[in-house]
Design a protein around this motif. Structure first.
Motif, PDB file in Angstrom:
ATOM      1  N   SER A 283      -2.082   9.402  -3.273  1.00  0.00           N
ATOM      2  CA  SER A 283      -1.917   8.881  -4.632  1.00  0.00           C
ATOM      3  C   SER A 283      -0.824   9.617  -5.404  1.00  0.00           C
ATOM      4  N   SER A 284      -0.043  10.426  -4.706  1.00  0.00           N
ATOM      5  CA  SER A 284       1.028  11.180  -5.354  1.00  0.00           C
ATOM      6  C   SER A 284       2.008  10.239  -6.053  1.00  0.00           C
ATOM      7  N   ASN A 285       2.498  10.685  -7.181  1.00  0.00           N
ATOM      8  CA  ASN A 285       3.457   9.901  -7.961  1.00  0.00           C
ATOM      9  C   ASN A 285       4.897  10.162  -7.544  1.00  0.00           C
ATOM     10  N   LEU A 286       5.083  11.087  -6.608  1.00  0.00           N
ATOM     11  CA  LEU A 286       6.436  11.475  -6.212  1.00  0.00           C
ATOM     12  C   LEU A 286       7.260  10.315  -5.645  1.00  0.00           C
ATOM     13  N   PRO A 287       6.706   9.451  -4.773  1.00  0.00           N
ATOM     14  CA  PRO A 287       7.527   8.343  -4.243  1.00  0.00           C
ATOM     15  C   PRO A 287       8.038   7.411  -5.337  1.00  0.00           C
ATOM     16  N   LYS A 288       7.192   7.091  -6.307  1.00  0.00           N
ATOM     17  CA  LYS A 288       7.623   6.182  -7.374  1.00  0.00           C
ATOM     18  C   LYS A 288       8.726   6.814  -8.221  1.00  0.00           C
ATOM     19  N   LEU A 289       8.602   8.100  -8.498  1.00  0.00           N
ATOM     20  CA  LEU A 289       9.632   8.787  -9.275  1.00  0.00           C
ATOM     21  C   LEU A 289      10.936   8.886  -8.491  1.00  0.00           C
ATOM     22  N   SER A 290      10.804   9.098  -7.182  1.00  0.00           N
ATOM     23  CA  SER A 290      11.990   9.175  -6.331  1.00  0.00           C
ATOM     24  C   SER A 290      12.680   7.817  -6.234  1.00  0.00           C
ATOM     25  N   LEU A 291      11.887   6.749  -6.197  1.00  0.00           N
ATOM     26  CA  LEU A 291      12.425   5.385  -6.191  1.00  0.00           C
ATOM     27  C   LEU A 291      13.213   5.124  -7.472  1.00  0.00           C
ATOM     28  N   LYS A 292      12.681   5.592  -8.563  1.00  0.00           N
ATOM     29  CA  LYS A 292      13.310   5.398  -9.881  1.00  0.00           C
ATOM     30  C   LYS A 292      14.676   6.079  -9.941  1.00  0.00           C
ATOM     31  N   LYS A 293      14.744   7.283  -9.447  1.00  0.00           N
ATOM     32  CA  LYS A 293      15.951   8.092  -9.548  1.00  0.00           C
ATOM     33  C   LYS A 293      16.951   7.800  -8.430  1.00  0.00           C
TER      34      LYS A 293
ATOM     35  N   GLY B 189       8.972 -19.071  -6.857  1.00  0.00           N
ATOM     36  CA  GLY B 189       8.637 -17.999  -7.795  1.00  0.00           C
ATOM     37  C   GLY B 189       7.956 -16.813  -7.153  1.00  0.00           C
ATOM     38  N   GLU B 190       7.687 -16.877  -5.861  1.00  0.00           N
ATOM     39  CA  GLU B 190       6.994 -15.762  -5.206  1.00  0.00           C
ATOM     40  C   GLU B 190       7.894 -14.527  -5.187  1.00  0.00           C
ATOM     41  N   GLY B 191       7.381 -13.431  -5.721  1.00  0.00           N
ATOM     42  CA  GLY B 191       8.106 -12.169  -5.737  1.00  0.00           C
ATOM     43  C   GLY B 191       9.077 -12.006  -6.888  1.00  0.00           C
ATOM     44  N   VAL B 192       9.236 -13.023  -7.735  1.00  0.00           N
ATOM     45  CA  VAL B 192      10.234 -12.948  -8.801  1.00  0.00           C
ATOM     46  C   VAL B 192       9.794 -12.003  -9.919  1.00  0.00           C
ATOM     47  N   ARG B 193       8.550 -12.124 -10.378  1.00  0.00           N
ATOM     48  CA  ARG B 193       8.050 -11.222 -11.419  1.00  0.00           C
ATOM     49  C   ARG B 193       8.056  -9.776 -10.906  1.00  0.00           C
ATOM     50  N   GLU B 194       7.662  -9.622  -9.674  1.00  0.00           N
ATOM     51  CA  GLU B 194       7.632  -8.281  -9.070  1.00  0.00           C
ATOM     52  C   GLU B 194       9.050  -7.708  -8.962  1.00  0.00           C
ATOM     53  N   LEU B 195      10.001  -8.577  -8.661  1.00  0.00           N
ATOM     54  CA  LEU B 195      11.392  -8.142  -8.579  1.00  0.00           C
ATOM     55  C   LEU B 195      11.876  -7.593  -9.917  1.00  0.00           C
ATOM     56  N   LEU B 196      11.579  -8.290 -10.993  1.00  0.00           N
ATOM     57  CA  LEU B 196      12.002  -7.822 -12.315  1.00  0.00           C
ATOM     58  C   LEU B 196      11.374  -6.475 -12.652  1.00  0.00           C
ATOM     59  N   ASP B 197      10.104  -6.315 -12.326  1.00  0.00           N
ATOM     60  CA  ASP B 197       9.444  -5.029 -12.580  1.00  0.00           C
ATOM     61  C   ASP B 197      10.137  -3.903 -11.810  1.00  0.00           C
ATOM     62  N   LEU B 198      10.506  -4.180 -10.562  1.00  0.00           N
ATOM     63  CA  LEU B 198      11.178  -3.167  -9.746  1.00  0.00           C
ATOM     64  C   LEU B 198      12.535  -2.807 -10.349  1.00  0.00           C
TER      65      LEU B 198
ATOM     66  N   LYS C 169      -3.119  -9.045   4.175  1.00  0.00           N
ATOM     67  CA  LYS C 169      -4.165  -9.654   5.005  1.00  0.00           C
ATOM     68  C   LYS C 169      -4.475 -11.081   4.568  1.00  0.00           C
ATOM     69  N   SER C 170      -4.261 -11.354   3.286  1.00  0.00           N
ATOM     70  CA  SER C 170      -4.547 -12.700   2.772  1.00  0.00           C
ATOM     71  C   SER C 170      -3.441 -13.691   3.097  1.00  0.00           C
ATOM     72  N   GLY C 171      -2.350 -13.195   3.676  1.00  0.00           N
ATOM     73  CA  GLY C 171      -1.225 -14.070   3.987  1.00  0.00           C
ATOM     74  C   GLY C 171      -0.164 -14.110   2.908  1.00  0.00           C
ATOM     75  N   HIS C 172      -0.437 -13.471   1.770  1.00  0.00           N
ATOM     76  CA  HIS C 172       0.541 -13.422   0.693  1.00  0.00           C
ATOM     77  C   HIS C 172       1.361 -12.140   0.792  1.00  0.00           C
ATOM     78  N   TRP C 173       2.516 -12.154   0.168  1.00  0.00           N
ATOM     79  CA  TRP C 173       3.372 -10.970   0.168  1.00  0.00           C
ATOM     80  C   TRP C 173       2.829  -9.919  -0.794  1.00  0.00           C
ATOM     81  N   GLU C 174       2.893  -8.672  -0.357  1.00  0.00           N
ATOM     82  CA  GLU C 174       2.503  -7.541  -1.195  1.00  0.00           C
ATOM     83  C   GLU C 174       3.742  -6.746  -1.561  1.00  0.00           C
ATOM     84  N   TYR C 175       3.745  -6.196  -2.781  1.00  0.00           N
ATOM     85  CA  TYR C 175       4.916  -5.490  -3.293  1.00  0.00           C
ATOM     86  C   TYR C 175       4.526  -4.085  -3.726  1.00  0.00           C
ATOM     87  N   TYR C 176       5.409  -3.144  -3.442  1.00  0.00           N
ATOM     88  CA  TYR C 176       5.095  -1.727  -3.561  1.00  0.00           C
ATOM     89  C   TYR C 176       4.627  -1.319  -4.961  1.00  0.00           C
ATOM     90  N   LEU C 177       5.371  -1.670  -5.974  1.00  0.00           N
ATOM     91  CA  LEU C 177       5.007  -1.213  -7.321  1.00  0.00           C
ATOM     92  C   LEU C 177       3.659  -1.755  -7.776  1.00  0.00           C
TER      93      LEU C 177
END
Length: 649
Positions: free
Chosen positions: A204-214, A232-241, A164-172
């Protein structure tokens, strides 16, 4: 500390080096961001890389990175994008744990990215996609996702969106901002987890994140982030993913504790290889494993062959060093990249395990590599004969670092021949060996391999030669000349003959094929021997006359029955409308076939064409002049029985 080996792959000019530079900055490894335009990036250190603005060799970087789920040491690998340096990419795959594939916003997935995706999937390397240049193209990435789905044959999962703020949001980083349908999309590949998620009914289930990991590790899930390497937008988030997903497990090799990623030469330490340890081990155990069964002549193969020793020929121990400080490391830790000094008792081929040389028969020739010989070559000759050893040394160092080159010495002329993967590959190689010296090396123009291909036919011949006023005869040889399905040539005997006769027929036939109607080697044919009436008399005289009969008879069949072929080159160009006409005109003059033209983005057209490699020599430079800077975005040259260009027929 958790070690992760991560490679960055993409089509040329998609932003690999820019992303690497941004990651190093975000991690605090560098204090200022270099640019390709300024020639001051960490990845591109060679003079040729700086001048041309392209990556020529793989670069390795150590990046410390903290996340909420662990502290990592990222071993980041920036790979070359140009097809001429493709072997440097494939050499990395056996030791690659995770791959970042960069896609360019505003266009479909380009050819080089398609190729690397195919290779990564074959090697079972988990892939995370990053759509780059969103600072320029905004939300114009739908075509990229559609194209990506077409290639993968399964929908990629887009895990970023405009907030909503116009910035990109990232799943993790902000899982709650994403809809339930996105979480279900992550779970689609794993039916049990999806059913459990529905049953929980808990956002708030943790199942999607675990499924993403595997799922990413298993190649069932292909997550996509987007942003801008430049800003640099999304770069730190990319590394975390990337670090959240599970890496590919590199299996231990019972023969060797190391996989070779790349080879280099350093003025201080000499030749070395960047290696991936496949297990944790102490130095003494490595030496026992690799050197335990070697005799002294294996440890000093040059000395045994009477060749002057170079680069650590006196070393008897294995030296494994830190890639950063070059300090000795012991013990070696699985997955932590290091530097292994060249050792006279070891083979160190890129993309393969380090192995002991078990016999002199297996010592690799320094002038040859196992790569498919290239159709491109140049002849080199020093200005002064006394400088030949100097140039040989430089050429051997070039081949050591990049086995895509091959060096051949012509004993009859004393000339050196350098083979390469393409025009650019050879041009850069010669420039590199000529740097920082006033010695002069004379170079021929680039030579393109040519063959004469036998036409699809079956031609029966009766071969006989008489001499000494017709008193002596070769005997009557009845055979059929017929085409083969490839570039091979061989002989089939349908009659039983003495070994001396068979040998004469074989050698004479092969000699006859060395020079055809156009002066090139003739391929794609088979001599099928049906019958042979051997005359009485002196065997040696008969065999001599038989050779003459075959040489003359086979060569008589070549006019009008062979056609001249050479390698075929495929190119892709992104060119704007103002220059499209002049580019098409130049391609027409080169007898190129235009395969497709379609409008891509921002007024640019995507042009595909192919032509003989001979006709496209120099086209890259001409293209830059015509378009004031635009070069070929993709190029592939090959020379196989299915992929070639016809020059004369």
């Amino acid at each position: 500390m958790i070690y992760r080996t991560i490679g960055i792959f993409a089509h040329i000019d998609s932003g690999k080096t820019t992303l690497t530079e941004r990651i190093l900055f975000e991690a605090g490894v560098i204090s200022a961001i270099g640019t390709i335009e300024d020639g001051n990036t960490e990845s591109d250190q060679l003079q040729e890389e700086i001048e041309r603005g392209i990556s020529i060799r793989t670069s390795f970087h150590t990046v410390p990175w903290k996340t909420s789920f662990g502290t990592f040491e990222i071993q980041l690998i920036d790979t070359p994008g140009h097809i001429d340096f493709r072997n440097q990419v494939t050499d990395l795959l056996p030791a690659m744990e995770t791959a970042i594939v960069i896609l360019e916003a505003g266009t479909v997935v380009q050819s080089q990215a398609r190729l690397v995706m195919e290779e990564l999937r074959k090697a079972n390397v988990p892939i995370v996609f990053f759509i780059n240049k969103l600072d320029r193209f905004g939300e114009e990435y739908l075509d990229t996702l559609v194209s990506l789905e077409e290639i993968l044959q399964i929908p990629p999962v887009s895990l970023f969106q405009k907030g909503k703020s116009g910035h990109w949001e990232y799943y993790l980083q902000n899982e709650s901002a994403f809809s339930k349908s996105v979480k279900e999309e992550i779970l689609t590949w794993e039916e049990d987890s999806l059913l459990a998620f529905w049953k929980e009914g808990n956002d708030s289930s943790n199942l999607p994140k675990l499924s993403l990991k595997k799922g990413t590790k298993e190649g069932k899930l292909f997550p996509v982030y987007g942003g801008s390497a430049k800003t640099g937008e999304g770069v730190r988030e990319l590394l975390d993913l990337v670090l959240w997903t599970e890496p590919k497990e590199i299996n231990e090799d019972s023969r060797s504790p190391f996989l070779v990623l790349s080879r280099r030469t350093d003025p201080e330490i000499g030749r070395y290889a960047v290696v991936y340890p496949t297990l944790s081990i102490h130095k003494r155990e490595i030496e026992k494993l690799l050197l335990g069964n070697l005799t002294p002549h294996h440890l000093h193969p040059q000395k045994a062959l009477g060749i002057p020793e170079t680069n650590g020929g006196d070393k008897k121990e294995i030296s494994f060093l830190s890639p950063v400080s070059l300090d000795p490391l012991d013990p070696i830790i699985k997955g932590k990249l290091g530097v292994l000094l060249a050792h006279p008792g070891l083979t160190m081929e890129p993309g393969k395990p380090v192995l002991p040389k078990t016999s002199l028969d297996h010592i690799p020739d320094p002038n040859w590599n196992e790569a498919t010989p290239s159709p491109f070559s140049v002849v080199l000759e020093p200005d002064l004969s006394s400088e030949k050893e100097f140039w040989l040394c430089r050429l051997e160092e070039l081949v050591w670092e990049d086995p895509g080159y091959r060096l051949e010495l012509r004993e009859e002329t004393g000339q050196m021949v350098l083979y390469g993967r393409g025009e650019l590959h050879l041009e850069i190689g010669i420039r590199r060996i000529s740097e920082k010296t006033e010695k002069k090396l004379n170079c021929s123009s680039i030579n393109i391999a040519k063959l004469e291909l036998f036409k699809k036919m079956s031609h029966k011949v009766a071969l006989e030669h008489r001499a000494f006023e017709d008193q002596k005869s070769s005997g009557a040889l009845i055979a059929v000349l017929e085409d083969t399905a490839d570039f091979s040539k061989h002989i089939a005997f349908e009659v039983s003959l003495p070994e001396e006769v068979k040998h004469t027929i074989e050698t004479s036939f092969m000699e006859a094929c060395l020079h055809g109607f156009y002066g090139e080697e003739v391929c794609g044919l088979r001599l099928r021997v049906l019958a042979y009436e051997m005359p009485k008399g002196d065997l040696q005289t008969t065999l001599t006359l038989l050779k003459v009969a075959i040489l003359a008879g086979v060569k008589e069949c070549f006019p009008s029955n062979t056609y001249l072929v050479c390698p075929l080159t495929e190119i892709e160009v992104m060119v704007d409308a103002d220059h499209l006409g002049v580019v098409l005109s130049d391609l027409s003059r080169r007898n190129a076939k235009v395969v497709s033209i379609f409008e891509a983005v921002a007024g640019k057209s995507h042009l595909k064409a192919n032509a003989s490699a001979q006709n496209l020599l120099g086209f890259s430079g001409a293209l830059r002049n015509m378009t004031k800077g635009i070069g070929i975005s993709w190029e592939r040259t090959a020379f196989t029985s299915e992929f070639y260009a016809v020059l004369k027929e």
